[in-house]
Design a protein around this motif. Sequence first.
Motif, PDB file in Angstrom:
ATOM      1  N   PRO A 286      45.653  50.761  34.218  1.00  0.00           N
ATOM      2  CA  PRO A 286      45.672  52.216  34.042  1.00  0.00           C
ATOM      3  C   PRO A 286      44.647  52.740  33.036  1.00  0.00           C
ATOM      4  O   PRO A 286      44.193  53.872  33.158  1.00  0.00           O
ATOM      5  CB  PRO A 286      47.098  52.502  33.573  1.00  0.00           C
ATOM      6  CG  PRO A 286      47.905  51.388  34.144  1.00  0.00           C
ATOM      7  CD  PRO A 286      46.994  50.189  34.107  1.00  0.00           C
ATOM      8  N   ASP A 287      44.237  51.917  32.065  1.00  0.00           N
ATOM      9  CA  ASP A 287      43.242  52.383  31.082  1.00  0.00           C
ATOM     10  C   ASP A 287      41.803  52.216  31.588  1.00  0.00           C
ATOM     11  O   ASP A 287      40.856  52.517  30.873  1.00  0.00           O
ATOM     12  CB  ASP A 287      43.424  51.680  29.740  1.00  0.00           C
ATOM     13  CG  ASP A 287      43.129  50.187  29.778  1.00  0.00           C
ATOM     14  OD1 ASP A 287      42.742  49.668  30.848  1.00  0.00           O
ATOM     15  OD2 ASP A 287      43.281  49.533  28.733  1.00  0.00           O
ATOM     16  N   GLY A 288      41.643  51.724  32.828  1.00  0.00           N
ATOM     17  CA  GLY A 288      40.318  51.601  33.425  1.00  0.00           C
ATOM     18  C   GLY A 288      39.705  50.218  33.342  1.00  0.00           C
ATOM     19  O   GLY A 288      38.730  49.924  34.035  1.00  0.00           O
ATOM     20  N   ARG A 289      40.244  49.340  32.492  1.00  0.00           N
ATOM     21  CA  ARG A 289      39.693  47.983  32.409  1.00  0.00           C
ATOM     22  C   ARG A 289      39.992  47.217  33.690  1.00  0.00           C
ATOM     23  O   ARG A 289      40.983  47.472  34.358  1.00  0.00           O
ATOM     24  CB  ARG A 289      40.294  47.238  31.218  1.00  0.00           C
ATOM     25  CG  ARG A 289      39.732  47.726  29.903  1.00  0.00           C
ATOM     26  CD  ARG A 289      40.148  46.836  28.780  1.00  0.00           C
ATOM     27  NE  ARG A 289      41.527  47.149  28.422  1.00  0.00           N
ATOM     28  CZ  ARG A 289      42.252  46.448  27.582  1.00  0.00           C
ATOM     29  NH1 ARG A 289      41.767  45.380  27.016  1.00  0.00           N
ATOM     30  NH2 ARG A 289      43.489  46.799  27.303  1.00  0.00           N
ATOM     31  N   GLN A 290      39.139  46.254  33.989  1.00  0.00           N
ATOM     32  CA  GLN A 290      39.324  45.432  35.177  1.00  0.00           C
ATOM     33  C   GLN A 290      39.364  43.965  34.796  1.00  0.00           C
ATOM     34  O   GLN A 290      38.617  43.532  33.915  1.00  0.00           O
ATOM     35  CB  GLN A 290      38.195  45.678  36.177  1.00  0.00           C
ATOM     36  CG  GLN A 290      38.203  47.082  36.721  1.00  0.00           C
ATOM     37  CD  GLN A 290      37.188  47.270  37.838  1.00  0.00           C
ATOM     38  OE1 GLN A 290      36.801  46.326  38.510  1.00  0.00           O
ATOM     39  NE2 GLN A 290      36.770  48.509  38.043  1.00  0.00           N
ATOM     40  N   THR A 291      40.234  43.237  35.462  1.00  0.00           N
ATOM     41  CA  THR A 291      40.331  41.791  35.253  1.00  0.00           C
ATOM     42  C   THR A 291      40.426  41.112  36.616  1.00  0.00           C
ATOM     43  O   THR A 291      40.824  41.731  37.602  1.00  0.00           O
ATOM     44  CB  THR A 291      41.562  41.410  34.401  1.00  0.00           C
ATOM     45  OG1 THR A 291      42.749  41.916  35.027  1.00  0.00           O
ATOM     46  CG2 THR A 291      41.455  41.956  32.986  1.00  0.00           C
ATOM     47  N   GLU A 292      40.055  39.850  36.655  1.00  0.00           N
ATOM     48  CA  GLU A 292      40.176  39.062  37.880  1.00  0.00           C
ATOM     49  C   GLU A 292      40.911  37.773  37.557  1.00  0.00           C
ATOM     50  O   GLU A 292      40.678  37.156  36.505  1.00  0.00           O
ATOM     51  CB  GLU A 292      38.810  38.754  38.487  1.00  0.00           C
ATOM     52  CG  GLU A 292      38.921  38.054  39.816  1.00  0.00           C
ATOM     53  CD  GLU A 292      37.614  37.985  40.583  1.00  0.00           C
ATOM     54  OE1 GLU A 292      37.604  37.320  41.622  1.00  0.00           O
ATOM     55  OE2 GLU A 292      36.623  38.596  40.154  1.00  0.00           O
ATOM     56  N   HIS A 293      41.795  37.360  38.452  1.00  0.00           N
ATOM     57  CA  HIS A 293      42.647  36.195  38.221  1.00  0.00           C
ATOM     58  C   HIS A 293      42.699  35.346  39.483  1.00  0.00           C
ATOM     59  O   HIS A 293      42.716  35.863  40.593  1.00  0.00           O
ATOM     60  CB  HIS A 293      44.074  36.643  37.867  1.00  0.00           C
ATOM     61  CG  HIS A 293      44.113  37.669  36.784  1.00  0.00           C
ATOM     62  ND1 HIS A 293      44.197  37.348  35.456  1.00  0.00           N
ATOM     63  CD2 HIS A 293      44.028  39.022  36.841  1.00  0.00           C
ATOM     64  CE1 HIS A 293      44.189  38.463  34.746  1.00  0.00           C
ATOM     65  NE2 HIS A 293      44.087  39.486  35.565  1.00  0.00           N
ATOM     66  N   ARG A 294      42.731  34.045  39.295  1.00  0.00           N
ATOM     67  CA  ARG A 294      42.946  33.136  40.419  1.00  0.00           C
ATOM     68  C   ARG A 294      44.444  33.063  40.654  1.00  0.00           C
ATOM     69  O   ARG A 294      45.226  33.039  39.713  1.00  0.00           O
ATOM     70  CB  ARG A 294      42.396  31.756  40.099  1.00  0.00           C
ATOM     71  CG  ARG A 294      40.937  31.847  39.763  1.00  0.00           C
ATOM     72  CD  ARG A 294      39.913  30.991  40.375  1.00  0.00           C
ATOM     73  NE  ARG A 294      39.949  30.239  41.552  1.00  0.00           N
ATOM     74  CZ  ARG A 294      39.431  30.651  42.706  1.00  0.00           C
ATOM     75  NH1 ARG A 294      38.961  31.853  42.839  1.00  0.00           N
ATOM     76  NH2 ARG A 294      39.402  29.861  43.738  1.00  0.00           N
ATOM     77  N   LEU A 295      44.830  33.012  41.907  1.00  0.00           N
ATOM     78  CA  LEU A 295      46.245  32.901  42.232  1.00  0.00           C
ATOM     79  C   LEU A 295      46.651  31.437  42.246  1.00  0.00           C
ATOM     80  O   LEU A 295      45.920  30.590  42.752  1.00  0.00           O
ATOM     81  CB  LEU A 295      46.523  33.545  43.592  1.00  0.00           C
ATOM     82  CG  LEU A 295      46.343  35.055  43.626  1.00  0.00           C
ATOM     83  CD1 LEU A 295      46.508  35.571  45.046  1.00  0.00           C
ATOM     84  CD2 LEU A 295      47.329  35.737  42.704  1.00  0.00           C
TER      85      LEU A 295
END
Length: 86
Positions: free
Chosen positions: A64-73
């Motif tokens: 919601p604050d605009g930051r983006q992250t990527e994660h492996r499942l």
Amino acid sequence: TIELVGPLGNRSAVGAKATIVGQDGIAQSFEIVLGGGYLSQSPPRITLSTAELDNSKSIQVRWPDGRQTEHRLNLSHSRQTITQPD
């Protein structure tokens, strides 16, 4: 099931958008919302079928604050929790 956890004041990560990218390159998007209809509420989680989870390789989250992250499942776990970084 994938649960997103936001910061204090928004632990359910309402407003977060998640995109799950499959091994075939096809993406599915989800948005965490609360509410639904009369006397009902949607759970603040992303639920995938076993076939969808088996085909998935990563999840991208726009918090919601605009930051983006990527994660492996982790395909060996049926329930995963992803917490917004500080």
